[in-house]
Write a protein that holds these residues in place. Structure first.
Motif, mmCIF file in Angstrom:
data_model
loop_
_atom_site.group_PDB
_atom_site.id
_atom_site.type_symbol
_atom_site.label_atom_id
_atom_site.label_comp_id
_atom_site.label_asym_id
_atom_site.label_seq_id
_atom_site.Cartn_x
_atom_site.Cartn_y
_atom_site.Cartn_z
ATOM 1 N N CYS A 1 8.800 -3.320 -5.170
ATOM 2 C CA CYS A 1 8.644 -2.961 -3.980
ATOM 3 C C CYS A 1 8.399 -3.904 -2.880
ATOM 4 O O CYS A 1 7.383 -4.829 -3.161
ATOM 5 C CB CYS A 1 7.224 -1.857 -3.833
ATOM 6 S SG CYS A 1 7.117 -1.384 -2.191
ATOM 7 N N HIS B 1 8.271 2.736 1.320
ATOM 8 C CA HIS B 1 8.421 1.668 0.233
ATOM 9 C C HIS B 1 9.623 0.986 0.262
ATOM 10 O O HIS B 1 10.351 1.316 1.091
ATOM 11 C CB HIS B 1 8.523 2.442 -1.093
ATOM 12 C CG HIS B 1 7.011 2.893 -1.329
ATOM 13 N ND1 HIS B 1 5.764 2.354 -1.847
ATOM 14 C CD2 HIS B 1 6.765 4.484 -1.224
ATOM 15 C CE1 HIS B 1 4.749 3.217 -1.951
ATOM 16 N NE2 HIS B 1 5.037 4.631 -1.370
ATOM 17 N N GLU C 1 7.761 -3.605 0.606
ATOM 18 C CA GLU C 1 7.246 -3.071 1.799
ATOM 19 C C GLU C 1 5.887 -2.846 1.493
ATOM 20 O O GLU C 1 5.502 -2.125 0.666
ATOM 21 C CB GLU C 1 8.068 -1.779 2.218
ATOM 22 C CG GLU C 1 7.468 -1.126 3.317
ATOM 23 C CD GLU C 1 7.925 -1.822 4.619
ATOM 24 O OE1 GLU C 1 9.197 -2.397 4.643
ATOM 25 O OE2 GLU C 1 7.017 -2.090 5.396
ATOM 26 N N PHE C 2 4.957 -3.483 2.303
ATOM 27 C CA PHE C 2 3.688 -3.615 2.038
ATOM 28 C C PHE C 2 3.117 -2.088 2.059
ATOM 29 O O PHE C 2 3.318 -1.366 3.044
ATOM 30 C CB PHE C 2 2.810 -4.575 2.831
ATOM 31 C CG PHE C 2 1.387 -4.405 2.311
ATOM 32 C CD1 PHE C 2 1.001 -5.116 1.211
ATOM 33 C CD2 PHE C 2 0.272 -3.887 3.206
ATOM 34 C CE1 PHE C 2 -0.277 -4.888 0.901
ATOM 35 C CE2 PHE C 2 -0.840 -3.616 2.951
ATOM 36 C CZ PHE C 2 -1.238 -4.264 1.580
ATOM 37 N N CYS C 3 2.518 -1.397 0.868
ATOM 38 C CA CYS C 3 2.224 -0.004 0.943
ATOM 39 C C CYS C 3 0.939 0.183 0.370
ATOM 40 O O CYS C 3 0.542 1.386 0.024
ATOM 41 C CB CYS C 3 3.281 0.655 0.030
ATOM 42 S SG CYS C 3 3.458 -0.203 -1.392
ATOM 43 N N MET D 1 3.474 -2.480 -8.028
ATOM 44 C CA MET D 1 4.643 -1.275 -7.779
ATOM 45 C C MET D 1 5.950 -1.942 -8.411
ATOM 46 O O MET D 1 6.808 -2.219 -7.580
ATOM 47 C CB MET D 1 4.540 -0.673 -6.413
ATOM 48 C CG MET D 1 5.420 0.475 -6.375
ATOM 49 S SD MET D 1 5.347 1.113 -4.537
ATOM 50 C CE MET D 1 6.792 2.529 -4.677
ATOM 51 N N HIS E 1 0.371 -2.565 -4.026
ATOM 52 C CA HIS E 1 1.589 -2.828 -3.558
ATOM 53 C C HIS E 1 2.353 -3.864 -4.757
ATOM 54 O O HIS E 1 3.352 -3.646 -5.000
ATOM 55 C CB HIS E 1 1.601 -3.570 -2.104
ATOM 56 C CG HIS E 1 3.129 -4.001 -1.799
ATOM 57 N ND1 HIS E 1 4.012 -3.828 -1.794
ATOM 58 C CD2 HIS E 1 3.072 -5.667 -1.591
ATOM 59 C CE1 HIS E 1 5.088 -4.732 -1.253
ATOM 60 N NE2 HIS E 1 4.361 -5.787 -1.560
HETATM 61 CU CU1 CUA Z 1 5.321 0.367 -2.323
HETATM 62 CU CU2 CUA Z 1 4.871 -1.881 -1.672
#
Ligand code: CUA
Length: 193
Positions: free
Chosen positions: A161, A126, A163-165, A172, A169
């Motif tokens: 967030c 993340h 960072e692509f999660c 987040m 996402h």
């Molecule tokens: Cu955690 Cu995007």
């Protein structure tokens, strides 16, 4: 008879004449600047303010989660939409867990106090981004990052967030509340209590 041009003969042109003085100067300037930038890579790595200020070590994600839950149980002062609000004492170790797709807990911190912020993830990578400041940090499962942080501004901030999660996402979001204790005391002594 037709003459064929071969690589042995010098082509027509001026390129083999010695470079002009100004060209040599510019090439030297460009080369010197290249060397400066090259040197900056290792120098900045050691001296640059972008480096994490704290410690880092391996941690079992489950163990980190247990530690976060213990932290929440110890310092919980309230709740916001099911998320615990935690107010740890200044100078303490504080914990923030990233997971798909939330940040736990909500941290309530004091302006000017220094904390060691432990960041880790339960599942995937993340990106910790403290909005609206340019504070970014990769949160990686299996690593505990202990960053020394000192809030310099009071307010109600969001963690985004970056960072692509996964599918959630964009949902987040987290929250950090920074209170100005001196201002709060002044307000209290000003008549509230
Ligand atoms: Cu955690 Cu995007």
């Amino acid at each position: 008879m037709e003459r064929y041009h071969t690589g042995i003969e010098s082509p027509r042109g001026v390129w083999w004449r010695p470079a002009h003085r100004t060209e040599k100067i510019w090439v030297s300037v460009a080369f010197a600047w290249c060397m400066v930038l090259f040197a900056m890579m290792p120098i900045w790595h050691l001296k640059g303010g972008q480096n994490p200020s704290g410690i880092r070590h391996r941690v079992d994600p489950r163990a980190f989660q247990d530690r976060v839950e213990e932290f929440i149980a110890t310092y919980k002062v309230g709740e916001d939409r099911g998320f615990p609000i935690v107010e740890p004492p200044p100078g303490s170790d504080i914990y923030l867990l990233g997971r798909m797709w939330s940040w736990t807990p909500i941290l309530k911190l004091r302006k000017g106090a220094t904390y060691t912020l432990h960041l880790s993830s339960l599942d995937v990578n993340h990106g910790f981004n403290l909005h609206p400041f340019n504070v970014n940090f990769q949160v990686v499962p299996g690593y505990d990052y202990g960053l020394r942080v000192t809030p310099t501004e009071a307010g109600d901030f969001r963690i985004v967030c970056n960072e692509f999660c996964g599918i959630g996402h964009h949902l987040m979001l987290g929250r950090v509340i920074v209170v100005d204790e001196d201002a709060a005391v002044a307000a209290r002594t000003g008549g509230e209590r």
